[in-house]
Enzyme design. Sequence first.
Site, mmCIF file in Angstrom:
data_model
loop_
_atom_site.group_PDB
_atom_site.id
_atom_site.type_symbol
_atom_site.label_atom_id
_atom_site.label_comp_id
_atom_site.label_asym_id
_atom_site.label_seq_id
_atom_site.Cartn_x
_atom_site.Cartn_y
_atom_site.Cartn_z
ATOM 1 N N GLU A 157 59.336 50.250 10.499
ATOM 2 C CA GLU A 157 58.895 48.847 10.514
ATOM 3 C C GLU A 157 57.460 48.725 10.015
ATOM 4 O O GLU A 157 57.113 47.779 9.319
ATOM 5 C CB GLU A 157 59.032 48.261 11.923
ATOM 6 C CG GLU A 157 60.480 48.105 12.378
ATOM 7 C CD GLU A 157 61.283 47.119 11.532
ATOM 8 O OE1 GLU A 157 60.755 46.041 11.198
ATOM 9 O OE2 GLU A 157 62.440 47.432 11.189
ATOM 10 N N HIS A 177 63.098 43.734 17.053
ATOM 11 C CA HIS A 177 63.510 44.513 15.891
ATOM 12 C C HIS A 177 62.336 44.634 14.915
ATOM 13 O O HIS A 177 62.010 45.706 14.458
ATOM 14 C CB HIS A 177 64.720 43.869 15.221
ATOM 15 C CG HIS A 177 65.205 44.614 14.004
ATOM 16 N ND1 HIS A 177 66.272 44.216 13.259
ATOM 17 C CD2 HIS A 177 64.732 45.727 13.399
ATOM 18 C CE1 HIS A 177 66.456 45.070 12.251
ATOM 19 N NE2 HIS A 177 65.529 45.992 12.302
ATOM 20 N N HIS A 208 57.227 46.769 6.631
ATOM 21 C CA HIS A 208 56.828 45.365 6.844
ATOM 22 C C HIS A 208 55.377 45.215 7.297
ATOM 23 O O HIS A 208 54.681 44.313 6.850
ATOM 24 C CB HIS A 208 57.747 44.717 7.882
ATOM 25 C CG HIS A 208 59.203 44.761 7.521
ATOM 26 N ND1 HIS A 208 59.751 43.946 6.559
ATOM 27 C CD2 HIS A 208 60.218 45.531 7.991
ATOM 28 C CE1 HIS A 208 61.050 44.210 6.440
ATOM 29 N NE2 HIS A 208 61.360 45.162 7.297
#
Length: 235
Positions: free
Chosen positions: A127, A74, A131
């Site tokens: 993502e 993920h 992040h």
Amino acid sequence: MRTARALGLVAAALVVAAVVGADAARDPTRSSRPRELDKTYDADFDYFVYTMTWPGTFCEEKHCTKEPRYFTVHGLWPNYENGKWPAFCNSSYPFDENEIEDLLPVMNERWPDVLSSHEGDWLWSHEWDKHGTCAKPVLNGEHEYFAKALELYDILNPTEVFAQNGMIPSNTRTYDRDQVISVLTKSFGDTFVIGCQESGKDLFQIEFCLQKNFQGRNCGKSANSNCSSRIRIPN
Ligand SMILES: *[C@@H]1O[C@H](CO)[C@@H](O)[C@H](O)[C@H]1NC(C)=O
Ligand SMILES: *[C@@H]1O[C@H](CO)[C@@H](O)[C@H](O)[C@H]1NC(C)=O
């Protein structure tokens, strides 16, 4: 006197701002975090959370276009010791798929966007922007970020561990939660937290906690976040 009062008001406003910020950070879906938090970004994060999803559970509630029978990545998330995390750290470095062209075959296998009808570019872009841009200075740039996450997959592979221990995915069988935790602990030590969906019945994800040198570390909380005593690994 006046000054003291004014300072008091400023302090109160700061407390309110801090509480609002904390609420946003606690958002368990890690979705819509306000972009303006960019400005408070502190590059010095404490550790990584590497999260693997079980598609059999994820796809119960979502319309998936593909459903691998193995754990998928993920994300790889910089985190702070206090449970919060930095997000959207560099808006001048948006995701560019060309930078990871050589990784795409493995990305599609290990880190697929199971909601997308084509390849995983929405998930990857999300993502990275949210992040990956915060992983500096440990991981510098898109290629290093995604390559490291793919490399971790070789070491942190719960699919294999379950198979070796006879815990096969099934819609009818249930497994003892503590047994699941014990089997994972034997392989990975005390470095993970399991999470469930469907009122705690179905294994949904495993979060591994890693130091900035990628050695496993304690997550600072119980290995069970919200799973009931018997859980399924749905097919
Ligand atoms: C943001 O990304 C740009 C483009 O790669 C880079 O030049 C810049 O140094 C980065 N800024 C920070 C704070 O990392
Ligand atoms: C259980 O916790 C995980 C995070 O560890 C979260 O993603 C999931 O939504 C939670 N499930 C429920 C039913 O609250």
